[in-house]
Enzyme design. Structure first.
Site, PDB file in Angstrom:
ATOM      1  N   TYR A  28      -2.031  -0.856   9.990  1.00 14.58           N
ATOM      2  CA  TYR A  28      -2.025  -0.948   8.529  1.00 14.58           C
ATOM      3  C   TYR A  28      -0.687  -0.465   7.985  1.00 14.58           C
ATOM      4  O   TYR A  28      -0.089  -1.110   7.117  1.00 14.58           O
ATOM      5  CB  TYR A  28      -3.185  -0.139   7.960  1.00 14.58           C
ATOM      6  CG  TYR A  28      -3.471  -0.396   6.498  1.00 14.58           C
ATOM      7  CD1 TYR A  28      -4.005  -1.615   6.089  1.00 14.58           C
ATOM      8  CD2 TYR A  28      -3.232   0.579   5.539  1.00 14.58           C
ATOM      9  CE1 TYR A  28      -4.289  -1.859   4.755  1.00 14.58           C
ATOM     10  CE2 TYR A  28      -3.508   0.350   4.206  1.00 14.58           C
ATOM     11  CZ  TYR A  28      -4.040  -0.872   3.812  1.00 14.58           C
ATOM     12  OH  TYR A  28      -4.318  -1.111   2.476  1.00 14.58           O
TER      13      TYR A  28
ATOM     14  N   SER B 237       0.839  -1.198   0.000  1.00 11.36           N
ATOM     15  CA  SER B 237       0.000   0.000   0.000  1.00 11.36           C
ATOM     16  C   SER B 237       0.871   1.243   0.000  1.00 11.36           C
ATOM     17  O   SER B 237       2.028   1.204   0.447  1.00 11.36           O
ATOM     18  CB  SER B 237      -0.893   0.018   1.252  1.00 11.36           C
ATOM     19  OG  SER B 237      -1.549   1.257   1.410  1.00 11.36           O
TER      20      SER B 237
END
Length: 258
Positions: A162, A145
């Site tokens: 995350y 990401s």
């Protein structure tokens, strides 16, 4: 190389295939000639997608799988091998985005984020790579990401587990690429920027202020559109990337270079 994006005769496994970017990629694989094994926890969604893929003339197999559970992964990969006989391509796409900073997250949320986003890639790769080694061929694409290299100071969008897990995906990608290249296996990652998906539809895409701010920062002046991750995934999954391994390609409208 002639028609180096052609996946005719290949078998692709996609985790997190029950919706969003995973489902889009699975369909893109089929449209480019691959048969596809669809792995996720929601079997009903997988079966619906399998029917769509079969309408293109390709084979599809829906397999319920929890990527954070080794027994579930082992059984799923065994089912895929029994059905297709091989695995050429693995897209490790399953992931979760849990909101909160280190001072707010409970240990259970931290563990869930790391289990799905990192342990899941480890477990699925662990049970797929031996089959690729046997055939001296494989293409693995991991989903990292933009949040592996960029944080967010807005409290509403802070996702520390995350950040940590997607950075770990990049490191794992590099390590695996170095170890398994000698077996004809290339291992790379994609780093999506802001795409609308189940993770973002009810949060980031519902904030006009966030979207305006994001668009001002990104060189292409907009979030990603549906399907724009498929090209890089197909590149890394095909012979077009035969001499590319250990890399992370950011598909982020230029966000990572600002």
């Amino acid at each position: 190389m002639e028609n180096c994006f052609d996946l005719e005769g290949k078998v692709a496994v996609v985790t997190g295939a029950s919706g969003g970017l995973g489902a889009d990629a699975a369909m893109a694989y089929a449209q480019n000639g691959a048969d596809v094994a669809l792995l996720a926890r929601r079997k009903d969604r997988l079966e619906a997608l399998a029917k769509e893929i079969e309408s293109t003339g390709r084979k599809a197999l829906a397999v319920q799988c929890d990527v954070a559970n080794e027994e579930s992964v082992e059984n799923a990969i065994e089912e895929v091998i029994n059905y297709f006989g091989k695995i050429d391509i693995l897209l490790n796409n399953a992931g979760v985005a849990i909101r909160g900073g280190v001072c707010d997250l409970c240990v259970e949320d931290w563990d869930k984020g790391m289990d799905v986003n990192v342990k899941g890639i480890y477990l699925v790769s662990k049970h797929v790579i031996p089959h690729m080694i046997e055939n001296n061929y494989g293409k693995i694409v991991n989903t990292s990401s933009i949040n592996s290299v960029a944080g967010d100071k807005n409290d509403v969008f802070i996702r520390h587990v995350y950040n940590a897990s997607k950075a770990a995906v990049r490191g794992l990608t590099m390590g695996m690429a170095c170890s398994y290249g000698k077996y004809g296996i290339t291992i790379n990652a994609v780093g999506p920027g802001l795409f609308e998906s189940e993770m973002t539809a009810d949060t980031l895409f519902k904030s006009d202020d966030f979207l305006e701010a994001y668009s001002r920062i990104v060189p292409l002046n907009r979030p990603a559109q549906k399907g724009e991750l498929n090209g890089p995934i197909l590149f890394l999954s095909s012979e077009a990337s035969s001499y590319v391994t250990g890399q992370t390609i950011f598909v982020d409208g230029g966000f990572s270079v600002v």
